[in-house]
Write an enzyme that holds these catalytic residues in place. Sequence first.
Site, PDB file in Angstrom:
ATOM      1  N   ASP A  37       0.885  -1.081  -0.042  1.00  0.00           N
ATOM      2  CA  ASP A  37      -0.104   0.077   0.140  1.00  0.00           C
ATOM      3  C   ASP A  37       0.806   1.075  -0.180  1.00  0.00           C
ATOM      4  O   ASP A  37       2.117   1.229   0.297  1.00  0.00           O
ATOM      5  CB  ASP A  37      -0.919   0.149   1.214  1.00  0.00           C
ATOM      6  CG  ASP A  37      -1.954   0.721   1.213  1.00  0.00           C
ATOM      7  OD1 ASP A  37      -3.241   0.135   0.771  1.00  0.00           O
ATOM      8  OD2 ASP A  37      -2.160   2.222   0.842  1.00  0.00           O
ATOM      9  N   ASP A  63       3.974   3.233  -4.200  1.00  0.00           N
ATOM     10  CA  ASP A  63       2.786   3.467  -5.214  1.00  0.00           C
ATOM     11  C   ASP A  63       2.584   2.588  -6.422  1.00  0.00           C
ATOM     12  O   ASP A  63       3.811   2.452  -7.089  1.00  0.00           O
ATOM     13  CB  ASP A  63       3.245   4.997  -5.708  1.00  0.00           C
ATOM     14  CG  ASP A  63       1.803   5.646  -6.307  1.00  0.00           C
ATOM     15  OD1 ASP A  63       1.216   4.986  -7.124  1.00  0.00           O
ATOM     16  OD2 ASP A  63       1.766   7.019  -6.216  1.00  0.00           O
ATOM     17  N   VAL A  64       1.401   1.878  -6.656  1.00  0.00           N
ATOM     18  CA  VAL A  64       1.433   0.978  -7.818  1.00  0.00           C
ATOM     19  C   VAL A  64       1.628   1.766  -8.963  1.00  0.00           C
ATOM     20  O   VAL A  64       1.850   1.086 -10.106  1.00  0.00           O
ATOM     21  CB  VAL A  64      -0.138   0.465  -7.798  1.00  0.00           C
ATOM     22  CG1 VAL A  64      -0.449  -0.260  -6.657  1.00  0.00           C
ATOM     23  CG2 VAL A  64      -1.111   1.425  -8.108  1.00  0.00           C
ATOM     24  N   ASN A  90      -5.911  -4.761  -6.270  1.00  0.00           N
ATOM     25  CA  ASN A  90      -6.946  -4.120  -5.657  1.00  0.00           C
ATOM     26  C   ASN A  90      -6.742  -2.743  -5.418  1.00  0.00           C
ATOM     27  O   ASN A  90      -7.852  -1.819  -5.516  1.00  0.00           O
ATOM     28  CB  ASN A  90      -7.175  -4.905  -4.332  1.00  0.00           C
ATOM     29  CG  ASN A  90      -8.192  -4.125  -3.287  1.00  0.00           C
ATOM     30  OD1 ASN A  90      -9.568  -4.091  -3.579  1.00  0.00           O
ATOM     31  ND2 ASN A  90      -7.661  -3.392  -2.248  1.00  0.00           N
ATOM     32  N   TYR A 156     -12.843   7.794 -13.475  1.00  0.00           N
ATOM     33  CA  TYR A 156     -13.007   6.638 -12.766  1.00  0.00           C
ATOM     34  C   TYR A 156     -13.933   5.369 -13.596  1.00  0.00           C
ATOM     35  O   TYR A 156     -13.403   4.481 -13.640  1.00  0.00           O
ATOM     36  CB  TYR A 156     -13.853   6.676 -11.576  1.00  0.00           C
ATOM     37  CG  TYR A 156     -13.948   5.774 -10.548  1.00  0.00           C
ATOM     38  CD1 TYR A 156     -12.780   5.325  -9.749  1.00  0.00           C
ATOM     39  CD2 TYR A 156     -15.068   5.174 -10.368  1.00  0.00           C
ATOM     40  CE1 TYR A 156     -12.965   4.242  -8.993  1.00  0.00           C
ATOM     41  CE2 TYR A 156     -15.306   3.936  -9.193  1.00  0.00           C
ATOM     42  CZ  TYR A 156     -14.153   3.490  -8.686  1.00  0.00           C
ATOM     43  OH  TYR A 156     -14.199   2.466  -7.931  1.00  0.00           O
ATOM     44  N   LYS A 160     -12.296   2.016 -14.761  1.00  0.00           N
ATOM     45  CA  LYS A 160     -12.812   0.816 -14.361  1.00  0.00           C
ATOM     46  C   LYS A 160     -13.315  -0.032 -15.658  1.00  0.00           C
ATOM     47  O   LYS A 160     -13.446  -1.335 -15.664  1.00  0.00           O
ATOM     48  CB  LYS A 160     -13.937   0.854 -13.302  1.00  0.00           C
ATOM     49  CG  LYS A 160     -13.395   1.506 -12.086  1.00  0.00           C
ATOM     50  CD  LYS A 160     -12.425   0.515 -11.442  1.00  0.00           C
ATOM     51  CE  LYS A 160     -11.692   0.981  -9.941  1.00  0.00           C
ATOM     52  NZ  LYS A 160     -10.747   0.128  -9.576  1.00  0.00           N
TER      53      LYS A 160
HETATM   54  N1  LIG Z   1     -15.807   1.370  -1.895  1.00  0.00           N
HETATM   55  C1  LIG Z   1     -16.475   1.182  -3.204  1.00  0.00           C
HETATM   56  O1  LIG Z   1     -17.647   1.666  -3.084  1.00  0.00           O
HETATM   57  C2  LIG Z   1     -15.653   0.567  -4.201  1.00  0.00           C
HETATM   58  C3  LIG Z   1     -16.764   0.269  -5.289  1.00  0.00           C
HETATM   59  C4  LIG Z   1     -16.269  -0.448  -6.345  1.00  0.00           C
HETATM   60  C5  LIG Z   1     -15.079  -0.640  -6.702  1.00  0.00           C
HETATM   61  N2  LIG Z   1     -14.176  -0.267  -5.598  1.00  0.00           N
HETATM   62  C6  LIG Z   1     -12.770  -0.201  -5.759  1.00  0.00           C
HETATM   63  O2  LIG Z   1     -12.182  -1.271  -4.689  1.00  0.00           O
HETATM   64  C7  LIG Z   1     -10.651  -0.995  -4.542  1.00  0.00           C
HETATM   65  C8  LIG Z   1     -10.344  -0.877  -3.148  1.00  0.00           C
HETATM   66  O3  LIG Z   1     -10.884   0.488  -2.887  1.00  0.00           O
HETATM   67  P1  LIG Z   1     -11.564   0.593  -1.317  1.00  0.00           P
HETATM   68  O4  LIG Z   1     -13.029   0.810  -1.694  1.00  0.00           O
HETATM   69  O5  LIG Z   1     -11.004  -0.510  -0.525  1.00  0.00           O
HETATM   70  O6  LIG Z   1     -10.800   1.868  -0.979  1.00  0.00           O
HETATM   71  P2  LIG Z   1      -9.907   2.246   0.374  1.00  0.00           P
HETATM   72  O7  LIG Z   1      -9.690   3.811   0.122  1.00  0.00           O
HETATM   73  O8  LIG Z   1     -10.654   2.090   1.750  1.00  0.00           O
HETATM   74  O9  LIG Z   1      -8.696   1.329   0.001  1.00  0.00           O
HETATM   75  C9  LIG Z   1      -7.845   1.626  -1.135  1.00  0.00           C
HETATM   76  C10 LIG Z   1      -6.421   1.434  -0.627  1.00  0.00           C
HETATM   77  O10 LIG Z   1      -5.682   1.599  -1.941  1.00  0.00           O
HETATM   78  C11 LIG Z   1      -4.487   2.388  -1.616  1.00  0.00           C
HETATM   79  N3  LIG Z   1      -3.972   3.019  -2.447  1.00  0.00           N
HETATM   80  C12 LIG Z   1      -4.400   4.212  -3.044  1.00  0.00           C
HETATM   81  N4  LIG Z   1      -3.784   4.690  -4.187  1.00  0.00           N
HETATM   82  C13 LIG Z   1      -2.824   3.862  -4.062  1.00  0.00           C
HETATM   83  C14 LIG Z   1      -1.393   3.775  -5.116  1.00  0.00           C
HETATM   84  N5  LIG Z   1      -1.052   4.554  -5.947  1.00  0.00           N
HETATM   85  N6  LIG Z   1      -0.683   2.806  -4.640  1.00  0.00           N
HETATM   86  C15 LIG Z   1      -0.577   2.012  -3.790  1.00  0.00           C
HETATM   87  N7  LIG Z   1      -1.986   1.714  -2.912  1.00  0.00           N
HETATM   88  C16 LIG Z   1      -2.702   2.744  -3.209  1.00  0.00           C
HETATM   89  C17 LIG Z   1      -5.151   3.385  -0.309  1.00  0.00           C
HETATM   90  O11 LIG Z   1      -4.011   3.585   0.388  1.00  0.00           O
HETATM   91  C18 LIG Z   1      -5.976   2.307   0.256  1.00  0.00           C
HETATM   92  O12 LIG Z   1      -5.370   1.698   1.290  1.00  0.00           O
HETATM   93  C19 LIG Z   1     -10.594  -0.054  -5.491  1.00  0.00           C
HETATM   94  O13 LIG Z   1     -10.036  -0.302  -6.628  1.00  0.00           O
HETATM   95  C20 LIG Z   1     -11.854   0.874  -5.862  1.00  0.00           C
HETATM   96  O14 LIG Z   1     -11.911   1.477  -6.990  1.00  0.00           O
HETATM   97  C21 LIG Z   1     -14.500   0.311  -4.700  1.00  0.00           C
END
Ligand SMILES: NC(=O)c1ccc[n+]([C@@H]2O[C@H](COP(=O)([O-])OP(=O)(O)OC[C@H]3O[C@@H](n4cnc5c(N)ncnc54)[C@H](O)[C@@H]3O)[C@@H](O)[C@H]2O)c1
Length: 282
Positions: A37, A63-64, A90, A156, A160
């Site tokens: 992360d 950072d990814v 993820n 976004y 996606k």
């Molecule tokens: N929460 C929702 O409603 C939702 C819905 C659809 C899809 N998603 C997807 O689920 C995935 C997880 O998101 P989440 O909802 O758990 O959000 P979150 O923000 O709680 O977790 C995402 C994690 O990714 C990390 N992150 C962000 N940018 C980064 C980078 N450049 N390099 C490394 N790490 C990084 C953040 O620090 C965080 O810990 C994402 O791909 C998001 O698009 C979430």
Amino acid sequence: MQDYHGKAVAITGAANGIGQELARRFAAAGAQLALADIDADHLDALVKELEEGGAQVLSAVFDVRDYPAMEAFARETFAAYGSVDLFFNNAGVISVGTVWEQPLSDWDWLLDVNVKGVVHGIKAFVPGMIAQDLPCHVVNTSSIAGLLTVENSPAYVASKFASLSLTEVLDLQLQGVGSKVTAHVVCPAVVQTDLDNCLRHRDPSTYDADDPYYRTDDYRARMAVVTGSMPHGLPVVDAVETIITELEKGTFYILTHPAYNPAITGRVAGIVGGVRPTLVAR
Ligand SMILES: NC(=O)c1ccc[n+]([C@@H]2O[C@H](COP(=O)([O-])OP(=O)(O)OC[C@H]3O[C@@H](n4cnc5c(N)ncnc54)[C@H](O)[C@@H]3O)[C@@H](O)[C@H]2O)c1
């Protein structure tokens, strides 16, 4: 949930939300973990929690968008555990705006994290996963926004759709080479996570905080849609329960919110019918 003793599970975006809950569930089921992360504080706290619970955990803060760092993470994971059974690509971020007003730097950031970050994970992990010649899985997190368009968040949605379609192509190519690796794509609607706070870790070099668009009513209203929706989302434990259950069944498209299924079939019917997309009031 199956027993994961002796299995290795790697997760990006593991410090919060969906990734964090995946890490907790796989640790409880006995897996060895590799967690990455950009959020060092939350990742360290999670590693401590899981190690106190008896799990073996390797972690990396990067950072990814940084491919050499992703490569190093994959190398360390294979070196520590010998093989990788599950790789969750993820990490993800969100932004809002109209296509014609949103700063171009938002597009660069979103596509770099949500699309190229996923490609980086595939390029770093999949060759080793193919070579180990064991049944194993790459799981990319797209979104319901990879299957349905909403007008609030164009970058976004585009990111996606891209991560969903590239997962389909990845799986076709794995089939094409007769690999034992399978790809899967997770498509949640709203889940209660920290996604709406993702700006806090944005690299300042990718961001002009003084861009006038960020001070407009339009931008604020769109951000309010995102932040306002999060508390009404699915609890993260329920979303992750569905993700693991469907993964264990071998499901390719993992949908966590069945209420949207009619809209997905409706979209396909609309496409073949040539129908214009319908604007839903915010
Ligand atoms: N929460 C929702 O409603 C939702 C819905 C659809 C899809 N998603 C997807 O689920 C995935 C997880 O998101 P989440 O909802 O758990 O959000 P979150 O923000 O709680 O977790 C995402 C994690 O990714 C990390 N992150 C962000 N940018 C980064 C980078 N450049 N390099 C490394 N790490 C990084 C953040 O620090 C965080 O810990 C994402 O791909 C998001 O698009 C979430």
